[in-house]
Design a protein around this motif. Structure first.
Motif, PDB file in Angstrom:
ATOM      1  N   GLY A  65       0.936  -1.296  -0.096  1.00 53.87           N
ATOM      2  CA  GLY A  65      -0.036   0.059   0.011  1.00 53.87           C
ATOM      3  C   GLY A  65       0.818   1.247   0.036  1.00 53.87           C
ATOM      4  O   GLY A  65       1.919   1.137  -0.295  1.00 53.87           O
ATOM      5  N   VAL A  78      -2.795   4.091   2.439  1.00 56.03           N
ATOM      6  CA  VAL A  78      -3.627   3.874   1.692  1.00 56.03           C
ATOM      7  C   VAL A  78      -3.527   2.181   1.240  1.00 56.03           C
ATOM      8  O   VAL A  78      -2.227   1.643   1.280  1.00 56.03           O
ATOM      9  N   PRO A  79      -4.355   1.366   1.357  1.00 58.84           N
ATOM     10  CA  PRO A  79      -4.460  -0.059   1.312  1.00 58.84           C
ATOM     11  C   PRO A  79      -3.958  -0.368  -0.213  1.00 58.84           C
ATOM     12  O   PRO A  79      -4.218   0.422  -0.895  1.00 58.84           O
ATOM     13  N   ALA A  81      -4.504  -1.740  -3.662  1.00 57.79           N
ATOM     14  CA  ALA A  81      -5.578  -1.393  -4.469  1.00 57.79           C
ATOM     15  C   ALA A  81      -5.964  -2.598  -5.212  1.00 57.79           C
ATOM     16  O   ALA A  81      -5.628  -3.434  -5.518  1.00 57.79           O
ATOM     17  N   THR A  82      -7.509  -2.538  -4.909  1.00 60.51           N
ATOM     18  CA  THR A  82      -8.320  -3.731  -5.244  1.00 60.51           C
ATOM     19  C   THR A  82      -9.616  -3.311  -5.940  1.00 60.51           C
ATOM     20  O   THR A  82     -10.531  -3.951  -5.716  1.00 60.51           O
ATOM     21  N   GLY A  83      -9.558  -2.040  -6.542  1.00 55.09           N
ATOM     22  CA  GLY A  83     -10.668  -1.607  -6.816  1.00 55.09           C
ATOM     23  C   GLY A  83     -10.971  -1.931  -8.300  1.00 55.09           C
ATOM     24  O   GLY A  83     -10.494  -2.775  -8.902  1.00 55.09           O
ATOM     25  N   ALA A  99      -7.548   2.917  -6.546  1.00 61.79           N
ATOM     26  CA  ALA A  99      -7.314   2.896  -5.377  1.00 61.79           C
ATOM     27  C   ALA A  99      -8.296   2.936  -4.415  1.00 61.79           C
ATOM     28  O   ALA A  99      -9.468   3.123  -4.878  1.00 61.79           O
ATOM     29  N   HIS A 100      -8.362   3.011  -3.021  1.00 62.37           N
ATOM     30  CA  HIS A 100      -9.286   3.074  -2.058  1.00 62.37           C
ATOM     31  C   HIS A 100      -9.724   4.535  -2.270  1.00 62.37           C
ATOM     32  O   HIS A 100      -9.120   5.415  -2.359  1.00 62.37           O
ATOM     33  N   PRO A 101     -11.249   4.836  -2.054  1.00 57.93           N
ATOM     34  CA  PRO A 101     -11.816   6.210  -2.612  1.00 57.93           C
ATOM     35  C   PRO A 101     -11.256   7.261  -1.595  1.00 57.93           C
ATOM     36  O   PRO A 101     -11.403   8.193  -2.125  1.00 57.93           O
ATOM     37  N   GLU A 102     -10.717   6.895  -0.164  1.00 58.68           N
ATOM     38  CA  GLU A 102     -10.089   7.877   0.503  1.00 58.68           C
ATOM     39  C   GLU A 102      -8.953   8.411  -0.188  1.00 58.68           C
ATOM     40  O   GLU A 102      -8.774   9.683   0.099  1.00 58.68           O
TER      41      GLU A 102
END
Length: 273
Positions: A65, A78-79, A81-83, A99-102
């Protein structure tokens, strides 16, 4: 000649991390530019139009991440990416992983415009552009046009001398030497004659051989001070006077690794061709 600096850029266009060693893969240093900030259409947010990206310090976490820091924003982890796999507009690449929405919200606040963070899952999916000297089978991360950019301290010293001479001719105050960070290299060497790298075709650094894919043409990104983020006229004004041909200005060379290996500060540099 020896390897004097090693820099990585975990996110394309953010500030670089100075390290003592790195493993180099065929697509570039491990952890270098696997992430990028794009707009809603998937086009990269160019540093030349978004200098606040230089304020971001990004580091890769143990689980692949990111940890993001920037003045005025909370630190963000940020974890991996699994989007969704979304369209992107990079040469030789048509999609990347969200990436994560945050992370999207964080970069949107930073830039003051819609932004998303994407991750290149497999660098083997992106070829070195043939228009920039890429050969069949050569691959690259989300870096510009080659896996590695190399610059030389002696070449920068010569450029600083030229800038000083120009300032004296204009009766300007003597400028401070330029920070090599302006040129966003991965590898910086010392001990070569100024601009000797222009003529190199193959080199070895430590255990690893590299092919020179092309010289590096320079854009407005180099005119931003990497500390203050303020835009000036140098070095492009002086490069245009001393290092301009084919309608472009030049500083540094782009490299393609001939395999995998680990580089360390102090590694010897040998010209093979």
């Amino acid at each position: 000649m020896e390897l004097a600096e090693i820099r990585k850029y975990p996110v394309k266009s953010v500030s670089g991390l100075v390290v003592d060693s790195t493993v180099v893969e065929p697509w570039g240093p491990v952890g270098d530019r696997r992430w990028a900030v794009v707009d809603e259409r998937g086009e990269g947010h160019w540093l030349g139009e978004n200098p606040r990206l230089l304020s971001v310090v990004a580091s890769v976490t143990d689980e692949d991440g990111l940890l993001l820091d920037a003045p005025g924003l909370p630190q963000l982890k940020v974890p991996p990416a699994t989007g969704e796999n979304v369209p992107v507009d990079f040469p030789e690449l048509d999609s990347a992983i969200l990436a994560h929405p945050e992370a999207h919200s964080w970069f949107t606040r930073l830039l003051g415009k819609p932004a998303r963070l994407v991750w290149l899952d497999d660098p083997n999916r992106r070829a070195v552009p043939p228009s920039h000297g890429g050969l069949p089978g050569e691959v690259v991360s989300l870096a510009g046009d080659a896996p590695i950019l190399l610059t030389s301290r002696s070449s920068l010293r010569r450029l600083d001398d030229w800038i000083l001479e120009g300032a004296m001719e204009r009766q300007d105050d003597p400028p401070a030497p330029l920070d090599m960070a302006r040129f966003r290299p991965n590898l910086v060497i010392d001990g070569a004659p100024p601009y000797a790298e222009d003529d190199w075709r193959e080199i070895r650094i430590g255990p690893l051989a590299f092919r020179v894919s092309e010289r590096c043409d320079r854009c407005a990104v180099t005119t931003y001070d990497p500390v203050t983020f303020q835009k000036g006229k140098e070095p492009l004004r002086t490069l245009a006077r001393h290092r301009r041909w084919d309608g472009k200005t030049w500083f540094g060379i782009r490299l393609v690794p001939r395999g995998r290996g680990e580089l360390r500060l102090g590694d010897p540099v040998t010209v093979l061709a």
